[in-house]
Write a protein that holds these residues in place. Structure first.
Motif, PDB file in Angstrom:
ATOM      1  N   VAL A 390       0.858  -1.185   0.000  1.00  0.00           N
ATOM      2  CA  VAL A 390       0.000   0.000   0.000  1.00  0.00           C
ATOM      3  C   VAL A 390       0.891   1.231   0.000  1.00  0.00           C
ATOM      4  O   VAL A 390       1.807   1.346   0.815  1.00  0.00           O
ATOM      5  N   GLU A 391       0.615   2.136  -0.919  1.00  0.00           N
ATOM      6  CA  GLU A 391       1.430   3.342  -1.067  1.00  0.00           C
ATOM      7  C   GLU A 391       0.547   4.578  -0.965  1.00  0.00           C
ATOM      8  O   GLU A 391      -0.528   4.638  -1.565  1.00  0.00           O
ATOM      9  N   ILE A 392       0.995   5.557  -0.202  1.00  0.00           N
ATOM     10  CA  ILE A 392       0.335   6.857  -0.132  1.00  0.00           C
ATOM     11  C   ILE A 392       1.099   7.813  -1.034  1.00  0.00           C
ATOM     12  O   ILE A 392       2.319   7.960  -0.918  1.00  0.00           O
ATOM     13  N   ILE A 393       0.382   8.479  -1.934  1.00  0.00           N
ATOM     14  CA  ILE A 393       0.984   9.401  -2.901  1.00  0.00           C
ATOM     15  C   ILE A 393       0.329  10.761  -2.705  1.00  0.00           C
ATOM     16  O   ILE A 393      -0.885  10.901  -2.864  1.00  0.00           O
ATOM     17  N   GLY A 394       1.122  11.749  -2.338  1.00  0.00           N
ATOM     18  CA  GLY A 394       0.579  13.078  -2.086  1.00  0.00           C
ATOM     19  C   GLY A 394       1.699  14.061  -1.848  1.00  0.00           C
ATOM     20  O   GLY A 394       2.675  14.099  -2.607  1.00  0.00           O
ATOM     21  N   LEU A 395       1.590  14.876  -0.795  1.00  0.00           N
ATOM     22  CA  LEU A 395       2.694  15.742  -0.425  1.00  0.00           C
ATOM     23  C   LEU A 395       3.917  14.893  -0.087  1.00  0.00           C
ATOM     24  O   LEU A 395       3.778  13.755   0.366  1.00  0.00           O
ATOM     25  N   PRO A 396       5.127  15.431  -0.283  1.00  0.00           N
ATOM     26  CA  PRO A 396       6.324  14.653   0.058  1.00  0.00           C
ATOM     27  C   PRO A 396       6.310  14.124   1.481  1.00  0.00           C
ATOM     28  O   PRO A 396       6.752  13.000   1.735  1.00  0.00           O
ATOM     29  N   VAL A 397       5.780  14.910   2.418  1.00  0.00           N
ATOM     30  CA  VAL A 397       5.754  14.473   3.809  1.00  0.00           C
ATOM     31  C   VAL A 397       4.796  13.306   4.020  1.00  0.00           C
ATOM     32  O   VAL A 397       4.918  12.558   4.999  1.00  0.00           O
ATOM     33  N   ASP A 398       3.854  13.111   3.098  1.00  0.00           N
ATOM     34  CA  ASP A 398       2.864  12.037   3.225  1.00  0.00           C
ATOM     35  C   ASP A 398       3.243  10.768   2.475  1.00  0.00           C
ATOM     36  O   ASP A 398       2.674   9.703   2.745  1.00  0.00           O
ATOM     37  N   CYS A 399       4.152  10.867   1.522  1.00  0.00           N
ATOM     38  CA  CYS A 399       4.475   9.710   0.678  1.00  0.00           C
ATOM     39  C   CYS A 399       5.150   8.613   1.503  1.00  0.00           C
ATOM     40  O   CYS A 399       6.171   8.849   2.155  1.00  0.00           O
ATOM     41  N   SER A 400       4.578   7.426   1.464  1.00  0.00           N
ATOM     42  CA  SER A 400       5.143   6.300   2.207  1.00  0.00           C
ATOM     43  C   SER A 400       4.580   5.002   1.662  1.00  0.00           C
ATOM     44  O   SER A 400       3.576   4.994   0.936  1.00  0.00           O
ATOM     45  N   LYS A 401       5.228   3.892   2.026  1.00  0.00           N
ATOM     46  CA  LYS A 401       4.792   2.560   1.608  1.00  0.00           C
ATOM     47  C   LYS A 401       4.845   1.613   2.796  1.00  0.00           C
ATOM     48  O   LYS A 401       5.709   1.723   3.661  1.00  0.00           O
ATOM     49  N   GLN A 402       3.913   0.678   2.804  1.00  0.00           N
ATOM     50  CA  GLN A 402       3.950  -0.437   3.745  1.00  0.00           C
ATOM     51  C   GLN A 402       3.468  -1.676   3.008  1.00  0.00           C
ATOM     52  O   GLN A 402       2.759  -1.573   2.000  1.00  0.00           O
ATOM     53  N   GLN A 403       3.839  -2.834   3.518  1.00  0.00           N
ATOM     54  CA  GLN A 403       3.414  -4.060   2.860  1.00  0.00           C
ATOM     55  C   GLN A 403       3.144  -5.161   3.878  1.00  0.00           C
ATOM     56  O   GLN A 403       3.618  -5.120   5.012  1.00  0.00           O
ATOM     57  N   THR A 404       2.356  -6.126   3.441  1.00  0.00           N
ATOM     58  CA  THR A 404       2.069  -7.291   4.267  1.00  0.00           C
ATOM     59  C   THR A 404       3.182  -8.324   4.089  1.00  0.00           C
ATOM     60  O   THR A 404       4.078  -8.168   3.262  1.00  0.00           O
ATOM     61  N   ARG A 405       3.089  -9.383   4.843  1.00  0.00           N
ATOM     62  CA  ARG A 405       3.982 -10.518   4.622  1.00  0.00           C
ATOM     63  C   ARG A 405       3.540 -11.248   3.355  1.00  0.00           C
ATOM     64  O   ARG A 405       2.405 -11.075   2.890  1.00  0.00           O
ATOM     65  N   ALA A 406       4.394 -12.052   2.800  1.00  0.00           N
ATOM     66  CA  ALA A 406       4.041 -12.887   1.653  1.00  0.00           C
ATOM     67  C   ALA A 406       3.420 -14.190   2.147  1.00  0.00           C
ATOM     68  O   ALA A 406       3.872 -14.778   3.133  1.00  0.00           O
ATOM     69  N   VAL A 407       2.358 -14.629   1.479  1.00  0.00           N
ATOM     70  CA  VAL A 407       1.721 -15.912   1.782  1.00  0.00           C
ATOM     71  C   VAL A 407       2.305 -16.953   0.841  1.00  0.00           C
ATOM     72  O   VAL A 407       2.203 -16.829  -0.383  1.00  0.00           O
ATOM     73  N   ASP A 408       2.919 -17.973   1.396  1.00  0.00           N
ATOM     74  CA  ASP A 408       3.636 -18.958   0.587  1.00  0.00           C
ATOM     75  C   ASP A 408       2.689 -19.824  -0.237  1.00  0.00           C
ATOM     76  O   ASP A 408       1.696 -20.362   0.280  1.00  0.00           O
ATOM     77  N   ASP A 409       3.006 -19.939  -1.514  1.00  0.00           N
ATOM     78  CA  ASP A 409       2.361 -20.897  -2.422  1.00  0.00           C
ATOM     79  C   ASP A 409       0.836 -20.862  -2.372  1.00  0.00           C
ATOM     80  O   ASP A 409       0.172 -21.901  -2.348  1.00  0.00           O
ATOM     81  N   ASN A 410       0.270 -19.668  -2.360  1.00  0.00           N
ATOM     82  CA  ASN A 410      -1.193 -19.584  -2.332  1.00  0.00           C
ATOM     83  C   ASN A 410      -1.647 -18.303  -3.024  1.00  0.00           C
ATOM     84  O   ASN A 410      -1.735 -17.245  -2.408  1.00  0.00           O
ATOM     85  N   GLY A 411      -1.937 -18.412  -4.303  1.00  0.00           N
ATOM     86  CA  GLY A 411      -2.513 -17.294  -5.023  1.00  0.00           C
ATOM     87  C   GLY A 411      -4.007 -17.447  -5.196  1.00  0.00           C
ATOM     88  O   GLY A 411      -4.662 -16.590  -5.782  1.00  0.00           O
ATOM     89  N   PHE A 412      -4.555 -18.553  -4.679  1.00  0.00           N
ATOM     90  CA  PHE A 412      -5.974 -18.823  -4.876  1.00  0.00           C
ATOM     91  C   PHE A 412      -6.832 -18.117  -3.836  1.00  0.00           C
ATOM     92  O   PHE A 412      -7.812 -17.457  -4.172  1.00  0.00           O
ATOM     93  N   ASN A 413      -6.483 -18.268  -2.559  1.00  0.00           N
ATOM     94  CA  ASN A 413      -7.237 -17.576  -1.506  1.00  0.00           C
ATOM     95  C   ASN A 413      -6.311 -17.206  -0.347  1.00  0.00           C
ATOM     96  O   ASN A 413      -6.489 -17.675   0.780  1.00  0.00           O
ATOM     97  N   PRO A 414      -5.305 -16.368  -0.601  1.00  0.00           N
ATOM     98  CA  PRO A 414      -4.368 -15.998   0.471  1.00  0.00           C
ATOM     99  C   PRO A 414      -5.057 -15.192   1.566  1.00  0.00           C
ATOM    100  O   PRO A 414      -5.933 -14.372   1.296  1.00  0.00           O
ATOM    101  N   MET A 415      -4.659 -15.440   2.809  1.00  0.00           N
ATOM    102  CA  MET A 415      -5.165 -14.701   3.964  1.00  0.00           C
ATOM    103  C   MET A 415      -3.998 -13.944   4.592  1.00  0.00           C
ATOM    104  O   MET A 415      -2.975 -14.535   4.925  1.00  0.00           O
ATOM    105  N   TRP A 416      -4.172 -12.628   4.753  1.00  0.00           N
ATOM    106  CA  TRP A 416      -3.129 -11.816   5.380  1.00  0.00           C
ATOM    107  C   TRP A 416      -3.526 -11.379   6.790  1.00  0.00           C
ATOM    108  O   TRP A 416      -2.735 -11.487   7.705  1.00  0.00           O
TER     109      TRP A 416
END
Length: 461
Positions: A390-416
Motif C-alpha cells: 500500500v502506497e500513499i501518494i501526495g505531499l512529500p511528507v505524506d508519501c510512504s509505503k507499507q506491505q504485508t507478509r508474503a503468503v507462501d504458495d497460495n494465489g488462490f485464496n491468500p489470507m493476510w
C-alpha cells in the motif's frame, strides 16, 4: 452438474466472510435485516437505521432470499452481497458530479491530454481521429491539436518534423463536436472542453481552420468578438479567453501584469524551476498553468503528475495512449467528481516548503486492514507467494509505503489479516495505491493494482 456446483462452491468459499456471517447471524443460516444492519454499522461504518431495507426495495438482487424478502440468503448470497457495488471501497456518490462547478476556471484541476491525436510514440506512430473520442469519453477536458498546412488547402494534424501519420483538421473538429454534445449521456460532456491549438499553418489555411471551427461547433463557442467580414483574422479572434505564454521564470512572470483576461502559462515537465518553491505555488494561485511531457519522452511515456498537482498546476498533460502507473494516478484523481474532467482544488493553501504544510493542522490517520485475496491471476510461475503493498501518494511528507507478509504458495485464496496504519497531513490531495506482488528471492512480479483517491474511500470496505 451437481458435482461441478459442489466443486465451485468449495473453491469459492471465503472463510473470512463465513466467519463474519456466522458471528452476526447467531449461527443461523440466514441474516435478517437487523443482522445486516448491525454488520453494516459495525463493520462497514454505515450510519443508517435500517440500511438493509434499501437493499430489498425495487428490483431484488440475487443475494435476497426469494421466499423471504426481509432476509439476505445463505452464505452464498452474503458472498454475492459483499462482491456487489455495495461492498466496494469507492464512494458511489463520487460516480456523479458532487463538487461546486460554478467557480472560476483556475480554481480547478483539469484533466488534460498531450498530443491527443497520437496512438503510440512521438516519432513513428499513427495519428487517429478516434483518439479524440477515446480521451473525451475518458473524461479529458483539454485536448491538443497540432495544426500544419496540408494538401489541397486542407489543414492537417500530426506531430511536426516526424514520421507520424496525418489526419484532417476538419475530421478532428467533427469528432470533438460529437463528444461534447450536451445531449450525450456522459457527465463530462456537460463541461467545457479546452482546445490547445498549436498553430503552424499559413494564413489561408488558418482561415480554413476558423471556418471549420465556426461551422462545426456553431453555438458551442462564443463568436461575439468575431468580425465575419475579416475571416483572415477569425482564427485569432476565436482565441478569446486564454493565450499561451511559455514559462521561463515563475518569480518574474508570475508578477507581471497580463493584458489578457486569463493567460495560459505552459512549461515542460523538465522545467528547472524547483517544484517545491513557494514562488511556483503562488504562481499557480494567480495564473492558469499547463504542464506537458518533456520532448525527450519520444516513447510517449508519462511523468509523475503528483508533484505538479501538489504545487497547484491546473492542467498536467498526460499521454492517454500509454497505460501504466502515471495514467492510473491521473485516472484515480479525476474519478472523485464523476469523471467530469474538473476537480475543485482544496481550500487550504499548500506550502510544500514546510515540513508541516499546515502548522497546527491535525493529521488524519488511515487504518487499513488487509484481509484476504481470491483467485489472483497467475504470474509466469504456476505457484506464487503474493503480498500486498500500500502506497500513499501526495505531499512529500505524506508519501510512504507499507506491505504485508508474503503468503507462501497460495494465489488462490491468500489470507493476510494484517493492519497497516498511515498518518496523512493532506488527505485532500492524497491517493492510495494498492498493489499485489509475487514475492521472489531475486525480485518480484506484478499481479494487480487499484488506485483510489483518499477522499473517495468508504470506511469499513
Amino acid at each position: 452438474f451437481e458435482e461441478f456446483c459442489s466443486f465451485y462452491k468449495m473453491i469459492s468459499t471465503r472463510r473470512d466472510l463465513y466467519l463474519i456471517m456466522i458471528s452476526y447471524s447467531n449461527q443461523k443460516e440466514v441474516m435478517d435485516l437487523h443482522d445486516l444492519a448491525r454488520f453494516l454499522e459495525n463493520e462497514q461504518k454505515v450510519q443508517q437505521k435500517f440500511p438493509g431495507r434499501s437493499l430489498v426495495s425495487g428490483e431484488r438482487p440475487d443475494y435476497i432470499v426469494s421466499h423471504r424478502p426481509t432476509c439476505i440468503s445463505n452464505f452464498s448470497g452474503f458472498t454475492n452481497f459483499m462482491r456487489s457495488p455495495t461492498g466496494d471501497i469507492f464512494n458511489p456518490e463520487h460516480n456523479q458530479v458532487n463538487q461546486d462547478m460554478t467557480q472560476p476556471l483556475n480554481n480547478y484541476f483539469i484533466a488534460t491530454s498531450h498530443n491527443t491525436y497520437l496512438s503510440g510514440d512521438q516519432l513513428l506512430s499513427q495519428s487517429r481521429v478516434e483518439m479524440y473520442a477515446y480521451v473525451l469519453q475518458a473524461g479529458c477536458r483539454c485536448v491538443e491539436v497540432d495544426c500544419w498546412d496540408g494538401p489541397d488547402g486542407e489543414p492537417i494534424i500530426h506531430h511536426g518534423y516526424t514520421l507520424t501519420s496525418k489526419i484532417l483538421f476538419k475530421e478532428v473538429i467533427e469528432t470533438i463536436n460529437k463528444y461534447i454534445n450536451p445531449d450525450h449521456t456522459s457527465a463530462s460532456c456537460r463541461y467545457p472542453v479546452i482546445l490547445s491549438i498549436e498553430n503552424h499553418c499559413t494564413v489561408p489555411q488558418q482561415k480554413k481552420m476558423a471556418e471549420y471551427l465556426t461551422e462545426v461547433l456553431q453555438d458551442k463557442i462564443d463568436l461575439s468578438s468575431v468580425n465575419v467580414h475579416e475571416l483572415s483574422r477569425a482564427l485569432s479572434d476565436l482565441v478569446k479567453y486564454t493565450k499561451s505564454v511559455r514559462v521561463h521564470d515563475v518569480e518574474t512572470q508570475g508578477t507581471r501584469p497580463s493584458k489578457q483576461t486569463l493567460s495560459l502559462f505552459i512549461f515542460s515537465s523538465n522545467f528547472k524551476q524547483n517544484l517545491i518553491s513557494k514562488d511556483l505555488v503562488r504562481f499557480n494561485q494567480r495564473q492558469l498553468v499547463r504542464v506537458y511531457p518533456s520532448n525527450y519522452r519520444v516513447d510517449s511515456s508519462n511523468f509523475n503528475p503528483q508533484p505538479y498537482w501538489n504545487a497547484g498546476c491546473h492542467m498536467v498533460a498526460m499521454n492517454y495512449q500509454t497505460e501504466g502507473r502515471m495514467l492510473e494516478l491521473n485516472r484515480a484523481k479525476f474519478s472523485t467528481n464523476g469523471n467530469c474532467g474538473y476537480i475543485l482544488k482544496p481550500k487550504c493553501a499548500l506550502n510544500p516548503m514546510l515540513e508541516d504544510p499546515l502548522p497546527g493542522h491535525k493529521k488524519t490517520q488511515l487504518v487499513l486492514k488487509i484481509i484476504s485475496g481470491q483467485q489472483l491471476p497467475k504470474p509466469k510461475d504456476s505457484m506464487f507467494d503474493p503480498f500486498v503493498e500500500v502506497e500513499i501518494i501526495g505531499l512529500p511528507v505524506d508519501c510512504s509505503k507499507q506491505q504485508t507478509r508474503a503468503v507462501d504458495d497460495n494465489g488462490f485464496n491468500p489470507m493476510w489479516e494484517e493492519t497497516l496504519v498511515f498518518n496523512i497531513q493532506m488527505p485532500q490531495i492524497a491517493l492510495v495505491r494498492f498493489q499485489v506482488w509475487d514475492h521472489d528471492p531475486i525480485g518480484r512480479d506484478f499481479i494487480g493494482q487499484r488506485t483510489v483517491a483518499f477522499t473517495s474511500m468508504m470506511p469499513g470496505r
